[in-house]
Design an enzyme around this catalytic site. Structure first.
Site, mmCIF file in Angstrom:
data_model
loop_
_atom_site.group_PDB
_atom_site.id
_atom_site.type_symbol
_atom_site.label_atom_id
_atom_site.label_comp_id
_atom_site.label_asym_id
_atom_site.label_seq_id
_atom_site.Cartn_x
_atom_site.Cartn_y
_atom_site.Cartn_z
ATOM 1 N N PRO A 1 0.804 -1.213 0.000
ATOM 2 C CA PRO A 1 0.000 0.000 0.000
ATOM 3 C C PRO A 1 0.847 1.278 0.000
ATOM 4 C CG PRO A 1 -0.911 -1.588 1.543
ATOM 5 C CD PRO A 1 0.368 -2.173 1.030
ATOM 6 N N GLY B 1 5.138 1.521 -3.778
ATOM 7 C CA GLY B 1 4.837 1.191 -5.168
ATOM 8 C C GLY B 1 6.073 1.476 -6.014
ATOM 9 N N GLY C 1 -16.010 6.875 -33.887
ATOM 10 C CA GLY C 1 -17.091 7.811 -33.553
ATOM 11 C C GLY C 1 -17.899 7.299 -32.365
ATOM 12 N N GLU D 1 4.727 -2.576 -13.702
ATOM 13 C CA GLU D 1 6.157 -2.779 -14.018
ATOM 14 C C GLU D 1 6.902 -1.439 -14.143
ATOM 15 O OE1 GLU D 1 7.003 -5.940 -12.974
ATOM 16 O OE2 GLU D 1 8.556 -5.658 -14.491
HETATM 17 C C1 LIG Z 1 -3.932 -3.958 -12.231
HETATM 18 C C2 LIG Z 1 -2.613 -3.909 -11.536
HETATM 19 C C3 LIG Z 1 -1.819 -5.042 -11.475
HETATM 20 C C4 LIG Z 1 -0.617 -5.024 -10.785
HETATM 21 N N1 LIG Z 1 0.121 -6.178 -10.654
HETATM 22 C C5 LIG Z 1 1.180 -6.188 -9.805
HETATM 23 C C6 LIG Z 1 1.838 -7.421 -9.482
HETATM 24 O O1 LIG Z 1 1.499 -8.483 -9.994
HETATM 25 N N2 LIG Z 1 2.849 -7.394 -8.581
HETATM 26 C C7 LIG Z 1 3.274 -6.238 -7.992
HETATM 27 O O2 LIG Z 1 4.187 -6.288 -7.182
HETATM 28 N N3 LIG Z 1 2.686 -5.045 -8.301
HETATM 29 C C8 LIG Z 1 1.646 -5.003 -9.170
HETATM 30 N N4 LIG Z 1 1.017 -3.812 -9.460
HETATM 31 C C9 LIG Z 1 1.499 -2.594 -8.826
HETATM 32 C C10 LIG Z 1 2.152 -1.616 -9.802
HETATM 33 O O3 LIG Z 1 3.404 -2.070 -10.206
HETATM 34 C C11 LIG Z 1 2.192 -0.256 -9.079
HETATM 35 O O4 LIG Z 1 0.857 0.208 -9.002
HETATM 36 C C12 LIG Z 1 3.065 0.752 -9.776
HETATM 37 O O5 LIG Z 1 4.409 0.386 -9.681
HETATM 38 C C13 LIG Z 1 2.886 2.162 -9.197
HETATM 39 O O6 LIG Z 1 2.948 2.154 -7.809
HETATM 40 P P1 LIG Z 1 1.791 2.867 -6.971
HETATM 41 O O7 LIG Z 1 0.503 2.350 -7.445
HETATM 42 O O8 LIG Z 1 2.124 2.725 -5.532
HETATM 43 O O9 LIG Z 1 1.872 4.398 -7.391
HETATM 44 P P2 LIG Z 1 2.869 5.486 -6.814
HETATM 45 O O10 LIG Z 1 4.248 4.966 -6.753
HETATM 46 O O11 LIG Z 1 2.313 6.078 -5.579
HETATM 47 O O12 LIG Z 1 2.782 6.569 -7.966
HETATM 48 C C14 LIG Z 1 1.697 7.469 -8.112
HETATM 49 C C15 LIG Z 1 2.058 8.484 -9.196
HETATM 50 O O13 LIG Z 1 3.213 9.217 -8.786
HETATM 51 C C16 LIG Z 1 4.247 9.100 -9.737
HETATM 52 N N5 LIG Z 1 5.505 9.011 -9.013
HETATM 53 C C17 LIG Z 1 5.881 8.050 -8.121
HETATM 54 N N6 LIG Z 1 7.107 8.315 -7.649
HETATM 55 C C18 LIG Z 1 7.520 9.446 -8.243
HETATM 56 C C19 LIG Z 1 8.709 10.239 -8.152
HETATM 57 N N7 LIG Z 1 9.730 9.881 -7.375
HETATM 58 N N8 LIG Z 1 8.786 11.339 -8.894
HETATM 59 C C20 LIG Z 1 7.776 11.709 -9.714
HETATM 60 N N9 LIG Z 1 6.620 11.024 -9.824
HETATM 61 C C21 LIG Z 1 6.513 9.900 -9.109
HETATM 62 C C22 LIG Z 1 3.939 7.811 -10.498
HETATM 63 O O14 LIG Z 1 4.485 7.840 -11.789
HETATM 64 C C23 LIG Z 1 2.420 7.844 -10.530
HETATM 65 O O15 LIG Z 1 1.981 8.683 -11.569
HETATM 66 C C24 LIG Z 1 -0.171 -3.810 -10.186
HETATM 67 C C25 LIG Z 1 -0.958 -2.670 -10.281
HETATM 68 C C26 LIG Z 1 -2.177 -2.707 -10.909
HETATM 69 C C27 LIG Z 1 -3.007 -1.459 -10.942
#
Ligand SMILES: Cc1cc2nc3c(=O)[nH]c(=O)nc-3n(C[C@H](O)[C@H](O)[C@H](O)COP(=O)(O)OP(=O)(O)OC[C@H]3O[C@@H](n4cnc5c(N)ncnc54)[C@H](O)[C@@H]3O)c2cc1C
Length: 574
Positions: A138, A141, A355, A379
């Site tokens: 949570p 990411g 459309g 990823e």
């Molecule tokens: C449908 C789905 C399937 C998935 N499957 C897997 C899986 O099988 N295994 C697994 O481990 N994970 C999985 N994920 C997780 C996915 O890899 C993460 O959601 C992703 O890496 C982004 O992390 P976050 O959601 O915490 O977003 P955050 O890291 O909080 O990012 C939120 C936004 O902030 C931006 N951001 C983050 N850090 C910075 C920074 N330093 N500077 C500028 N901008 C930044 C990001 O680009 C994004 O736009 C999955 C996600 C989804 C939605």
């Protein structure tokens, strides 16, 4: 016939690859025809039987990902890219479920002991065991190092006999259906991967997430409350290797998600191409309207094929053994960035191209658009890709004393001398211009602005993409494309596409680059360091001059996409 093409991986021969792609198409087409896909999407249901069928004797797609030594077919990077593109063309949700096993087994592949590899990789090959890859949390990411899940050693008679896992994983593909889970957790020696079995006491999975897209893929949170894993399930047997093991495969895994962007984008665009040949407006099919094709179809086909060129370039280098230890992570990031952004834009344009019909579910493009959207997030998000690309190439610029992109420009000018028709001189302009922009950023210390750094990531991806596309078009003219490459377009069409993309890259680098150099400075017309951006302005003039012939090339690409012979037939009618 098989040949060794990479670090221990045996590539398929071209005929076997072709048969594999056809078998995937037929299997998925029979198991989940489009009407059923729409229903599953509506009901938010993962067709677990289909995923398991694909990863079993019925289809055996998992064998591609596993080396021959462990009972697989040992597909090389090129094979896996083609297979991922094919699966994504059919459904990105199902493709995600299949890829999750591959991602889940990656830590084992790069970091497992010989015994662990033999046991765990063999059972994937032979029994179709499904994996999930549990990294994200949570609050961790993009920044995985912030992970909070812990692995506490259980010590019996002075020896570590197991680990108790505590924490929560978020957004895990196959989270609710996998048989085994690779879990990244913080052990006393640092983040480490553990293999956890479904059904372990203290390990539960949440209900599937209600998602925007890839609704045929099961995504669930995982809860770990004192879940016990044997010490032998610590991947590699040494604590603290987890983040390195995760990093080592990004160059490869991001290529696979890039292939998803390519497959999703082409699936949507091909539907729009087909639709536009039948839809009559203003007395003629939409396919005859230049204002339609040159906005909604041609630029997207070009961007997708530029991305393909980069994917194939990176896959070729990976198969030549250059990717060890994550050495091609930047190339993987560029491929993912170009392909997933192109796929997303293409799917969006495909809705517009249909459309009002595109806005309904029946025509599929609306689903594809929602599905392909994930590829710019998982990823590694596009912003993280921009950062990864910019940081690495910025270092290359500094280390080479500003010669890194001048060198690429010079290679491209040489290519232009051999092949004047592939857009190499314009791609060289983009690279040369990029060198100037990077230098202006260095003297102005402009990368202290994170926004400038990330925008450089975008410009770098486009400049390098243009260079590799010109290279691929030249290889096609020489009849030297790999046999396993995609051969949809003839050499002349690829050359025209490459010229269109190179113009776009040259304009983007010169124009946007100048914008950020000036924009990061104080008002008054000089950049942040008081350097006048005259040199880069000159390159902007050159990039504008290079646009000559653009519309004729777009006409040519449109003709190829619509199978129209001879000179451009698209009209300028309203
Ligand atoms: C449908 C789905 C399937 C998935 N499957 C897997 C899986 O099988 N295994 C697994 O481990 N994970 C999985 N994920 C997780 C996915 O890899 C993460 O959601 C992703 O890496 C982004 O992390 P976050 O959601 O915490 O977003 P955050 O890291 O909080 O990012 C939120 C936004 O902030 C931006 N951001 C983050 N850090 C910075 C920074 N330093 N500077 C500028 N901008 C930044 C990001 O680009 C994004 O736009 C999955 C996600 C989804 C939605």
């Amino acid at each position: 016939m098989t040949t060794i093409t990479g670090p221990g991986l045996i590539g398929l021969d071209a005929d076997t690859l072709k048969m594999t792609l056809e078998a995937i198409r037929d299997y998925v087409g029979d198991a989940i025809p489009e009407e059923r896909q729409l229903q599953l999407d509506h009901d938010d249901v993962c067709p677990e039987d289909v995923v398991r069928g694909m990863c079993s004797d019925q289809l055996g797609v998992q064998l591609l990902f596993i080396p021959e030594h462990y009972g697989g077919m040992g597909g090389d990077t090129f094979d896996v890219y083609r297979v991922c593109e094919q699966m994504a063309r059919l459904d990105i949700g199902v493709a995600t479920s299949v890829l999750a096993t591959f991602l889940g087994s990656d830590p084992i592949f790069v970091g497992g002991t010989p015994e662990q590899k033999r046991e765990w990789l063999t059972e994937i090959a032979e029994r179709g065991v499904l994996y999930a890859y549990g990294a994200t949390e949570p609050e961790a990411g993009s920044d995985l190092a912030a992970l909070k899940t812990t692995a506490t050693p259980v010590v019996t008679d002075g020896a570590v006999t197991g680990y108790r896992l505590n924490g929560r994983k978020q957004w895990i593909s196959n989270g609710g259906i996998a048989d085994k889970y690779s879990i990244l957790a913080r052990a006393p020696g640092g983040p480490s991967w553990f293999v956890l079995e479904r059904g372990t006491d203290g390990f539960t999975q949440n209900r599937p997430e209600d998602k925007h897209g890839i609704r045929l893929s099961n995504t669930a949170a995982l809860f770990l409350e004192n879940a016990l894993v044997p010490a032998g399930n610590l991947v590699g047997g040494v604590e603290g290797q987890g983040l390195t093991q995760a990093q080592q495969v990004f160059g490869y895994t991001r290529l696979m998600v890039a292939a998803f962007g390519l497959g999703g984008g082409w699936s949507a665009l091909d539907r729009a191409i087909q639709y536009s040949t039948m839809r009559i407006q203003g007395g003629a099919p939409l396919s005859a309207k230049q204002g339609y094709t040159h906005k909604l179809i041609v630029p997207h086909a070009v961007r997708l094929e530029a991305a393909r060129a980069y994917i194939e370039y990176a896959a070729g280098r990976t198969d030549a053994g250059e990717g060890a230890g994550g050495a091609l992570n930047t190339e993987g990031a560029i491929a993912k960035y170009l392909a997933t952004e192109a796929g997303n834009a293409a799917a969006d344009a495909a809705i517009q191209a249909h459309g009002g019909y595109g806005y309904t579910r029946e025509y599929q493009v609306e689903k594809i658009k929602r599905d392909v959207r994930i590829t710019t997030i998982y990823e590694g998000t596009s912003e993280i890709m921009e950062m990864t690309i910019a940081r690495d190439r910025w270092q290359q610029h500094l280390k080479s004393g500003g010669r890194y992109y001048r060198g690429l420009a010079s290679e491209l000018n040489d290519l232009h001398a051999r092949h004047p028709d592939v857009g190499a001189a314009t791609a060289a302009l983009a690279s040369g211009s990029l060198a100037g922009i990077l230098e202006a950023c260095r003297t102005g210390r402009l990368t202290r602005h994170q926004h400038v750094l990330l925008r450089l990531g975008e410009l770098i991806a486009h400049a390098e993409g243009a260079g590799r596309f010109a290279g691929r078009a030249a290889a096609a003219l020489d009849g030297a494309l790999p046999e396993k490459a995609d051969h949809r377009f003839d050499a002349g069409t690829l050359a025209a596409m490459s010229r269109v993309f190179a113009r776009d890259a040259a304009q983007k680098v010169a124009c946007d680059g100048l914008r950020w150099v000036i924009g990061a400075g104080a008002p008054g017309g000089t950049d942040g360091a008081g350097v006048t951006p005259s040199e880069t302005s000159l390159e902007l003039d050159a990039a504008c001059a290079a646009q000559a012939g653009l519309v004729a090339d777009m006409d040519r690409v449109a003709d190829a996409l619509y199978g129209r012979a001879g000179p451009a037939t698209a009209t300028k009618e309203r």
